[in-house]
Design a protein around this motif. Structure first.
Motif, PDB file in Angstrom:
ATOM      1  N   ALA A   1      20.567   9.537 -35.373  1.00  0.00           N
ATOM      2  CA  ALA A   1      19.399   8.937 -36.018  1.00  0.00           C
ATOM      3  C   ALA A   1      18.551   9.989 -36.717  1.00  0.00           C
ATOM      4  O   ALA A   1      18.400  11.099 -36.219  1.00  0.00           O
ATOM      5  CB  ALA A   1      18.552   8.208 -34.974  1.00  0.00           C
ATOM      6  N   SER A   2      17.990   9.620 -37.860  1.00  0.00           N
ATOM      7  CA  SER A   2      17.047  10.482 -38.552  1.00  0.00           C
ATOM      8  C   SER A   2      15.928   9.619 -39.121  1.00  0.00           C
ATOM      9  O   SER A   2      16.081   8.418 -39.280  1.00  0.00           O
ATOM     10  CB  SER A   2      17.741  11.268 -39.673  1.00  0.00           C
ATOM     11  OG  SER A   2      18.294  10.397 -40.633  1.00  0.00           O
ATOM     12  N   GLY A   3      14.807  10.259 -39.393  1.00  0.00           N
ATOM     13  CA  GLY A   3      13.670   9.526 -39.924  1.00  0.00           C
ATOM     14  C   GLY A   3      12.657   9.153 -38.861  1.00  0.00           C
ATOM     15  O   GLY A   3      11.495   8.927 -39.160  1.00  0.00           O
ATOM     16  N   PHE A   4      13.092   9.056 -37.613  1.00  0.00           N
ATOM     17  CA  PHE A   4      12.230   8.777 -36.474  1.00  0.00           C
ATOM     18  C   PHE A   4      12.756   9.589 -35.301  1.00  0.00           C
ATOM     19  O   PHE A   4      13.952   9.835 -35.197  1.00  0.00           O
ATOM     20  CB  PHE A   4      12.293   7.292 -36.071  1.00  0.00           C
ATOM     21  CG  PHE A   4      11.250   6.436 -36.709  1.00  0.00           C
ATOM     22  CD1 PHE A   4      11.469   5.872 -37.958  1.00  0.00           C
ATOM     23  CD2 PHE A   4      10.052   6.158 -36.064  1.00  0.00           C
ATOM     24  CE1 PHE A   4      10.515   5.077 -38.553  1.00  0.00           C
ATOM     25  CE2 PHE A   4       9.095   5.350 -36.651  1.00  0.00           C
ATOM     26  CZ  PHE A   4       9.330   4.805 -37.896  1.00  0.00           C
ATOM     27  N   THR A   5      11.876   9.978 -34.424  1.00  0.00           N
ATOM     28  CA  THR A   5      12.369  10.597 -33.204  1.00  0.00           C
ATOM     29  C   THR A   5      13.021   9.527 -32.347  1.00  0.00           C
ATOM     30  O   THR A   5      12.533   8.395 -32.258  1.00  0.00           O
ATOM     31  CB  THR A   5      11.232  11.266 -32.425  1.00  0.00           C
ATOM     32  OG1 THR A   5      10.193  10.308 -32.205  1.00  0.00           O
ATOM     33  CG2 THR A   5      10.662  12.446 -33.199  1.00  0.00           C
ATOM     34  N   LEU A   6      14.126   9.879 -31.734  1.00  0.00           N
ATOM     35  CA  LEU A   6      14.954   8.894 -31.060  1.00  0.00           C
ATOM     36  C   LEU A   6      14.225   8.199 -29.922  1.00  0.00           C
ATOM     37  O   LEU A   6      14.453   7.009 -29.676  1.00  0.00           O
ATOM     38  CB  LEU A   6      16.233   9.556 -30.542  1.00  0.00           C
ATOM     39  CG  LEU A   6      17.255   8.610 -29.928  1.00  0.00           C
ATOM     40  CD1 LEU A   6      17.782   7.653 -30.984  1.00  0.00           C
ATOM     41  CD2 LEU A   6      18.386   9.380 -29.285  1.00  0.00           C
TER      42      LEU A   6
ATOM     43  N   ASP B   1      20.536  10.904 -25.982  1.00  0.00           N
ATOM     44  CA  ASP B   1      20.161  12.308 -25.870  1.00  0.00           C
ATOM     45  C   ASP B   1      19.053  12.528 -26.897  1.00  0.00           C
ATOM     46  O   ASP B   1      19.318  12.740 -28.084  1.00  0.00           O
ATOM     47  CB  ASP B   1      21.364  13.210 -26.156  1.00  0.00           C
ATOM     48  CG  ASP B   1      21.071  14.686 -25.955  1.00  0.00           C
ATOM     49  OD1 ASP B   1      19.877  15.068 -26.023  1.00  0.00           O
ATOM     50  OD2 ASP B   1      22.012  15.446 -25.744  1.00  0.00           O
ATOM     51  N   ASN B   2      17.817  12.459 -26.430  1.00  0.00           N
ATOM     52  CA  ASN B   2      16.690  12.548 -27.351  1.00  0.00           C
ATOM     53  C   ASN B   2      16.619  13.903 -28.049  1.00  0.00           C
ATOM     54  O   ASN B   2      16.188  13.985 -29.198  1.00  0.00           O
ATOM     55  CB  ASN B   2      15.384  12.265 -26.610  1.00  0.00           C
ATOM     56  CG  ASN B   2      15.259  10.812 -26.191  1.00  0.00           C
ATOM     57  OD1 ASN B   2      15.909   9.926 -26.767  1.00  0.00           O
ATOM     58  ND2 ASN B   2      14.452  10.549 -25.175  1.00  0.00           N
ATOM     59  N   ALA B   3      17.052  14.951 -27.373  1.00  0.00           N
ATOM     60  CA  ALA B   3      17.005  16.282 -27.976  1.00  0.00           C
ATOM     61  C   ALA B   3      17.938  16.383 -29.190  1.00  0.00           C
ATOM     62  O   ALA B   3      17.667  17.123 -30.130  1.00  0.00           O
ATOM     63  CB  ALA B   3      17.373  17.333 -26.944  1.00  0.00           C
ATOM     64  N   LYS B   4      19.025  15.612 -29.155  1.00  0.00           N
ATOM     65  CA  LYS B   4      19.996  15.629 -30.257  1.00  0.00           C
ATOM     66  C   LYS B   4      19.847  14.426 -31.173  1.00  0.00           C
ATOM     67  O   LYS B   4      20.630  14.253 -32.105  1.00  0.00           O
ATOM     68  CB  LYS B   4      21.416  15.688 -29.703  1.00  0.00           C
ATOM     69  CG  LYS B   4      21.734  16.954 -28.944  1.00  0.00           C
ATOM     70  CD  LYS B   4      23.175  16.966 -28.466  1.00  0.00           C
ATOM     71  CE  LYS B   4      23.501  18.264 -27.741  1.00  0.00           C
ATOM     72  NZ  LYS B   4      24.912  18.284 -27.250  1.00  0.00           N
TER      73      LYS B   4
END
Length: 127
Positions: free
Chosen positions: A24-29, A73-76
């Motif tokens: 995902a991009s554009g928002f933090t997961l 995996d929020n970090a990734k």
């Protein structure tokens, strides 16, 4: 705007495993609810497994319970779908979908609540 890119599809024999990833991009997961949906030829799109933001509620279709595992995996900025004991009936195009904010358990599997979709990745289970 949320952008989603799937990877990891392919051809596997019955009983085998695949791991799909949704970047995902554009928002933090951690702010996104992410769902995996699939569509086989001649069939409607169906929710496979979904995970809500914040609360972390999860959904699994009855047909995949005990075989598929969704994780984030929020970090990734990545949500993965580990698919084990695959069956020919799992053959479909798999789509990652997302929406900002949480979604209650009752709505997780309904595609109409998702606003962003990836391009899809083909999964074929065949001997």
């Amino acid at each position: 705007q949320v952008q989603l890119v799937e990877s990891g599809g392919g051809l596997v024999q019955p009983g085998g495993s695949l791991r799909l990833s949704c970047l995902a991009s554009g928002f933090t997961l951690d702010y996104l609810t992410i769902g995996w949906f699939r569509q086989a030829p001649g069939k409607q799109r169906e929710g496979v497994s979904c995970i809500s933001s914040s609360v972390g509620d999860t959904y699994y279709a009855d047909s995949v319970k005990g075989r598929f595992i969704i994780s984030r995996d929020n970090a990734k900025n990545t949500v993965s779908l580990q698919m084990n004991s695959l069956k020919p009936e799992d053959t479909a195009i798999y789509y990652c979908a997302g929406r900002p904010g949480s979604l209650s358990q009752d709505y997780l599997s309904d595609p109409k609540w998702y606003v962003s979709w990836g391009q899809g990745t083909q999964v074929t289970v065949s001997s």
